[in-house]
Design a protein around this motif. Structure first.
Motif, PDB file in Angstrom:
ATOM      1  N   ILE A   1       1.850   3.227  -2.329  1.00 35.00           N
ATOM      2  CA  ILE A   1       2.200   3.525  -0.941  1.00 35.00           C
ATOM      3  C   ILE A   1       0.933   3.987  -0.239  1.00 35.00           C
ATOM      4  O   ILE A   1       0.307   4.966  -0.638  1.00 35.00           O
ATOM      5  CB  ILE A   1       3.283   4.622  -0.861  1.00 35.00           C
ATOM      6  CG1 ILE A   1       4.547   4.169  -1.604  1.00 35.00           C
ATOM      7  CG2 ILE A   1       3.597   4.945   0.595  1.00 35.00           C
ATOM      8  CD1 ILE A   1       5.625   5.234  -1.688  1.00 35.00           C
ATOM      9  N   LEU A   2       0.539   3.249   0.808  1.00 28.56           N
ATOM     10  CA  LEU A   2      -0.659   3.580   1.579  1.00 28.56           C
ATOM     11  C   LEU A   2      -0.266   4.259   2.877  1.00 28.56           C
ATOM     12  O   LEU A   2       0.619   3.782   3.597  1.00 28.56           O
ATOM     13  CB  LEU A   2      -1.458   2.318   1.915  1.00 28.56           C
ATOM     14  CG  LEU A   2      -2.082   1.544   0.759  1.00 28.56           C
ATOM     15  CD1 LEU A   2      -2.860   0.351   1.295  1.00 28.56           C
ATOM     16  CD2 LEU A   2      -2.990   2.433  -0.074  1.00 28.56           C
ATOM     17  N   SER A   3      -0.937   5.358   3.193  1.00 27.40           N
ATOM     18  CA  SER A   3      -0.725   6.021   4.476  1.00 27.40           C
ATOM     19  C   SER A   3      -2.075   6.342   5.090  1.00 27.40           C
ATOM     20  O   SER A   3      -3.099   6.356   4.410  1.00 27.40           O
ATOM     21  CB  SER A   3       0.111   7.295   4.297  1.00 27.40           C
ATOM     22  OG  SER A   3      -0.550   8.218   3.457  1.00 27.40           O
ATOM     23  N   GLY A   4      -2.055   6.590   6.384  1.00 29.09           N
ATOM     24  CA  GLY A   4      -3.272   6.885   7.125  1.00 29.09           C
ATOM     25  C   GLY A   4      -3.124   6.352   8.532  1.00 29.09           C
ATOM     26  O   GLY A   4      -2.357   5.415   8.772  1.00 29.09           O
ATOM     27  N   GLY A   5      -3.852   6.926   9.447  1.00 24.97           N
ATOM     28  CA  GLY A   5      -3.716   6.572  10.851  1.00 24.97           C
ATOM     29  C   GLY A   5      -4.371   5.251  11.211  1.00 24.97           C
ATOM     30  O   GLY A   5      -4.817   4.480  10.352  1.00 24.97           O
ATOM     31  N   LEU A   6      -4.420   5.002  12.486  1.00 25.25           N
ATOM     32  CA  LEU A   6      -5.017   3.796  13.040  1.00 25.25           C
ATOM     33  C   LEU A   6      -6.454   3.648  12.562  1.00 25.25           C
ATOM     34  O   LEU A   6      -7.256   4.571  12.684  1.00 25.25           O
ATOM     35  CB  LEU A   6      -4.979   3.878  14.567  1.00 25.25           C
ATOM     36  CG  LEU A   6      -5.596   2.733  15.343  1.00 25.25           C
ATOM     37  CD1 LEU A   6      -4.820   1.452  15.078  1.00 25.25           C
ATOM     38  CD2 LEU A   6      -5.591   3.063  16.824  1.00 25.25           C
ATOM     39  N   GLY A   7      -6.761   2.504  11.967  1.00 27.39           N
ATOM     40  CA  GLY A   7      -8.121   2.244  11.520  1.00 27.39           C
ATOM     41  C   GLY A   7      -8.544   3.011  10.288  1.00 27.39           C
ATOM     42  O   GLY A   7      -9.722   3.094   9.983  1.00 27.39           O
ATOM     43  N   ALA A   8      -7.578   3.570   9.568  1.00 25.03           N
ATOM     44  CA  ALA A   8      -7.925   4.368   8.395  1.00 25.03           C
ATOM     45  C   ALA A   8      -8.491   3.526   7.261  1.00 25.03           C
ATOM     46  O   ALA A   8      -9.191   4.036   6.403  1.00 25.03           O
ATOM     47  CB  ALA A   8      -6.702   5.145   7.901  1.00 25.03           C
ATOM     48  N   GLY A   9      -8.178   2.241   7.248  1.00 26.00           N
ATOM     49  CA  GLY A   9      -8.710   1.360   6.216  1.00 26.00           C
ATOM     50  C   GLY A   9      -7.687   0.872   5.211  1.00 26.00           C
ATOM     51  O   GLY A   9      -8.040   0.446   4.123  1.00 26.00           O
ATOM     52  N   LYS A  10      -6.407   0.896   5.578  1.00 23.89           N
ATOM     53  CA  LYS A  10      -5.357   0.481   4.649  1.00 23.89           C
ATOM     54  C   LYS A  10      -5.509  -0.985   4.242  1.00 23.89           C
ATOM     55  O   LYS A  10      -5.405  -1.334   3.068  1.00 23.89           O
ATOM     56  CB  LYS A  10      -3.977   0.744   5.269  1.00 23.89           C
ATOM     57  CG  LYS A  10      -3.689   2.231   5.481  1.00 23.89           C
ATOM     58  CD  LYS A  10      -2.312   2.474   6.060  1.00 23.89           C
ATOM     59  CE  LYS A  10      -2.124   1.985   7.474  1.00 23.89           C
ATOM     60  NZ  LYS A  10      -2.961   2.707   8.462  1.00 23.89           N
TER      61      LYS A  10
END
Length: 197
Positions: free
Chosen positions: A32-41
């Protein structure tokens, strides 16, 4: 649950770290990948796919929800698992996740779900939660920010912005599949590369 933290300075280092992680993965694993806009998912998933030896061309599955990248029989990992790449941003419940039938591919693939927190944990007994954080730059807009209605940036687009700005990756291992696995070795190459730039 145990957590490891890694720092990368470039998109290539992020992908290298993901490629190293791929060597530990097998069919049935859920990430499960999380992170904001442009985080690099998506950048991370590209490196993971390369390490798994799947077909090139990994892009965010924002509008199709699911993309399947088959393992290449003549690639670096013949006979390895396929990669199922999911964007759960527009799905509001675990029931909607069930509607896209991930259960049909879960056992034979490595499944990566962007925006999957609180949506896909029920799919597997064990999982890796990976949070990607940008050191600076754009704000971390999350679900509920939609440019169509003027309320901000739509983070369902994993716009990589400045791919080469520093990022922190936090990896949490949950469940019996990962008991006793020390992920600290993953960061050694990325840290060494970062120190030489």
């Amino acid at each position: 649950m145990r957590t490891w933290e890694f720092a990368t300075g470039t998109a290539a280092q992020t992908q290298e770290l993901a490629g190293q992680l791929a060597q530990l993965l097998r069919a049935g694993d859920l990430i499960i990948l999380s992170g904001g806009l442009g985080a690099g998912k998506t950048t991370f998933t590209q490196g993971l796919g390369r390490g798994l030896g799947v077909r090139e061309g990994i892009i965010s599955p924002t509008f199709v929800l699911v993309r399947i990248h088959p393992n290449l029989p003549d690639g670096p990992n013949p006979g390895g698992p396929d990669l199922v790449h999911v964007d759960a941003y527009r799905l509001s419940s675990s029931g909607e996740i069930d509607d896209i039938d991930l259960e049909n591919t879960l056992d034979s693939s490595v499944t990566v779900v962007e925006w999957g927190v609180d949506r896909v944990e029920h799919l597997a007994e064990s999982r890796l939660d990976i949070e990607l954080l940008r050191a600076s730059g754009s704000a971390s807009a999350g679900p509920g920010h939609d440019p169509v209605d003027g309320t901000g940036g739509d983070s369902s687009f994993d716009v990589e912005g400045d791919d080469d700005e520093p990022r922190t990756l936090r990896l949490s291992a949950c469940g019996p599949r990962w008991h006793g696995v020390d992920f600290a070795v993953l960061g050694q190459t990325a840290s060494q590369e970062k120190g030489t730039t």
